[in-house]
Design an enzyme around this catalytic site. Structure first.
Site, PDB file in Angstrom:
ATOM      1  N   LYS A 289      10.192 -11.068  -5.460  1.00 53.74           N
ATOM      2  CA  LYS A 289       9.747 -11.712  -6.488  1.00 53.74           C
ATOM      3  C   LYS A 289      10.722 -11.960  -7.566  1.00 53.74           C
ATOM      4  CE  LYS A 289       4.780 -10.798  -6.383  1.00 53.74           C
ATOM      5  NZ  LYS A 289       3.558 -10.063  -6.888  1.00 53.74           N
ATOM      6  N   ARG A 324       3.608  -3.444  -0.135  1.00 55.36           N
ATOM      7  CA  ARG A 324       3.394  -4.704   0.397  1.00 55.36           C
ATOM      8  C   ARG A 324       4.889  -5.486   0.382  1.00 55.36           C
ATOM      9  NH1 ARG A 324       1.965  -9.879  -1.260  1.00 55.36           N
ATOM     10  NH2 ARG A 324       0.335 -11.081  -0.084  1.00 55.36           N
TER      11      ARG A 324
END
Length: 344
Positions: A289, A324
């Site tokens: 991210k 994740r």
């Protein structure tokens, strides 16, 4: 459940130091995992006690401490810390959009992730990045349906999580054998989702987000980002339980990158043990991210795996954490080394 009162654990110990401190009454185990906490900040509404030794906590707070100590339920996934492999069946996901649009290629990629150590696969057919194109539930199901069926046919024991906000997609994938529903809206997007899932037995991941993927950047004002996220997730847990979902089916995701800027993400990451107040398994999804790029200076999302691994390890003091990630094998290596280091 009332989450006006929270306890923030700190002073973490591991291995024989943790075991000895617990035995001597100087620490308490954290969420059934490898860590123990030796002090705690008692937070009532916006009032903080300051960090106290666990032995000095008033009797009226013992129910809150009990939530911190309890091992969270498995919530439809394998026991113990797990790596969850991301399998995006989309043309426009920020990191790997378009790589797995062909169903057979996607199935093979999923099988490789399982072979690399993924205990769960998270399959998505709709990108939730800001500015992503709107996808109808019908198109979403057309994308992921062949992949779910193919994986269950070739690997029946595979644990499949489906990243979707739409009740019709949830119904289709559960009928096809999916094990977990992972909803970035915490079951607020589709009014039919809660009643549908109340009649099922699958695990459910509730993620924190304000607004929608298109509007979330306008909702980043927090008084205390960590406490606010825990309390807002607590409200969604309460709604799910009151709608008929058993608590042992529920996991939570703090939603890093969703209605949070980089500084807020980092603050939340540094205070993840606060999530133990919810009594749920924690799914942490920060793979590649923007916050990783902001910290490291790496502009290409595909080059952020090392930063992802370092940040994801922050969840492991919580005993049943699910990490994740896009790059499974490297995360599995990092997880195993962390476990060995923190058990001596």
């Amino acid at each position: 459940m009332d989450f006006r009162r929270l306890a923030e654990p700190a002073g973490l110990l591991y291995g024989t130091a943790a075991q000895d401190a617990v035995r001597r009454g100087l620490a308490l185990p954290l969420a059934g995992g490898p860590a123990a906490f030796s002090c705690v900040d008692l937070i009532e509404d916006r009032t903080h006690s300051g960090f106290l030794p666990v032995g000095d906590v008033p009797a009226g707070w013992q129910d809150v401490l009990a939530r911190l100590v309890a091992k969270p339920p498995a919530a439809g996934m394998p026991e113990g810390p797990q790596v969850m492999g991301i399998l995006n069946i989309t043309p426009d996901s920020f990191s790997d959009g378009g790589r797995h649009r062909d169903a057979e290629r996607a199935v093979q990629a999923g099988l490789m992730q399982i072979a690399g150590g993924a205990g769960v696969l998270d399959i998505g057919g709709e990108s939730t990045r800001p500015g992503a194109a709107v996808v109808t539930p019908e198109e979403e199901w057309q994308r992921i349906g062949p992949v779910v069926r193919g994986l269950k046919q070739q690997k029946p024991e595979a644990v499949l999580s489906i990243d979707t906000r739409n009740s019709s997609v949830m119904a289709h994938v559960l009928a096809a054998g999916a094990d977990v529903i992972n909803d970035v809206s915490a079951l607020t997007h589709d009014p039919d989702a809660l009643p549908l899932l109340a009649g099922e037995r699958c695990g459910v991941v509730l993620m924190h987000m304000r607004g929608t993927p298109a509007t979330m950047a306008r909702h980043t004002v927090y008084e205390d980002v960590a406490c606010d996220v825990v309390r807002e997730l607590g409200a969604r847990l309460t709604a799910a339980i009151e709608a008929g979902l058993a608590p042992e089916r529920l996991s939570v995701d703090p939603g890093l990158g969703f209605a949070k800027n980089t500084d807020q993400n980092l603050t939340l990451l540094s205070r993840l043990p606060l999530l133990a107040n919810l009594g749920c398994r924690v799914v942490l999804g920060l793979s590649r991210k923007r916050m990783i790029g902001d910290v490291t200076g790496v502009q290409d999302p595909a080059g952020r795996d090392a930063g992802t691994q370092a940040a994801s390890l922050e969840a492991l003091p919580l005993g049943q954490s699910v990490l994740r990630v896009h790059a499974v094998e490297g995360m599995v290596q990092a997880l195993r080394v962390w476990q060995r280091v923190h058990t001596v």
